[in-house]
Scaffold this active site. Sequence first.
Site, PDB file in Angstrom:
ATOM      1  N   CYS A   2       0.836  -1.213   0.000  1.00 25.28           N
ATOM      2  CA  CYS A   2       0.000   0.000   0.000  1.00 25.28           C
ATOM      3  C   CYS A   2       0.869   1.261   0.000  1.00 25.28           C
ATOM      4  CB  CYS A   2      -0.892   0.045   1.239  1.00 25.28           C
ATOM      5  SG  CYS A   2      -2.057  -1.299   1.316  1.00 25.28           S
ATOM      6  N   ASP A  23     -20.541  12.945 -14.864  1.00 19.24           N
ATOM      7  CA  ASP A  23     -21.978  12.721 -14.633  1.00 19.24           C
ATOM      8  C   ASP A  23     -22.229  11.892 -13.367  1.00 19.24           C
ATOM      9  OD1 ASP A  23     -21.005  10.284 -15.448  1.00 19.24           O
ATOM     10  OD2 ASP A  23     -22.342  10.034 -17.156  1.00 19.24           O
TER      11      ASP A  23
HETATM   12  C1  BEZ Z   1       0.503  -4.694   1.810  1.00 18.51           C
HETATM   13  O1  BEZ Z   1       0.034  -3.600   1.531  1.00 18.51           O
HETATM   14  O2  BEZ Z   1       1.710  -4.892   1.763  1.00 18.51           O
HETATM   15  C2  BEZ Z   1      -0.404  -5.835   2.193  1.00 18.51           C
HETATM   16  C3  BEZ Z   1      -1.549  -5.585   2.922  1.00 18.51           C
HETATM   17  C4  BEZ Z   1      -2.353  -6.663   3.271  1.00 18.51           C
HETATM   18  C5  BEZ Z   1      -2.009  -7.961   2.894  1.00 18.51           C
HETATM   19  C6  BEZ Z   1      -0.872  -8.175   2.135  1.00 18.51           C
HETATM   20  C7  BEZ Z   1      -0.061  -7.104   1.778  1.00 18.51           C
END
Ligand code: BEZ
Length: 221
Positions: free
Chosen positions: A46, A138
């Site tokens: 993430c 929209d």
């Molecule tokens: C990650 O963002 O690294 C991750 C988050 C949840 C499960 C596996 C990877």
Amino acid sequence: MPGVLLGDVFPNFEAETTIGRIKFHDFLGDSWGILFSHPRDFTPVCTTELACAAGLTGEFKKRGVKMIALSIDSVEDHTNWSKDVMAFNGETGTPLPFPIIADDKRSLSVQLGMLDPDEIDKDGMPLTARCVFVIGPDKKLKLSILYPATTGRNFDELLRVIDSLQLTAQKKVATPVNWKPGDKVMVIPSLSEAEATALFPNGVTCKELPSGKKYLRFTQP
Ligand code: BEZ
């Protein structure tokens, strides 16, 4: 089943975010929008995704697309995590250039069908998958993709699909495999030969096929 389908008006939800409480349609205004969800704050994949998205904000802005992220942690966590994200980009002290929705009760994740039952946190609760929603001016859903938590997305591909969505919203064309801006596009099948000739002054070329059917029609938009 919860979720939003292509062509649906995207829910005008209210949520707490890192820029305060928002009503989604007001946040979007007349712009296109992209909402991307993340499983959790302070997680490695993430962090790389958000850092990449932050680095591409100029590209999204150029296309008139407002960005917003979502994860199932609090505003306080999001604010602290944002500092890590920007530090990963080598931009310590610069704020994350788009807000993150705090969905710590998972209510929006349930409403939008974003929870991944295969990714469970330490309390046995499901995490959010990596969803992407692209919303048109929209307020209707133009594209959705859904990746599992273990597979990070390609934000260059998201820009490419936005280029395709914006082009095909304007012109009666469709973009072929691996298309990128500047490449030829396909004339959509519902247009007659006469309509295609009138609509595309750059000309239409038709590929001869064993079937004899004239459906592979290219033009330069
Ligand atoms: C990650 O963002 O690294 C991750 C988050 C949840 C499960 C596996 C990877």
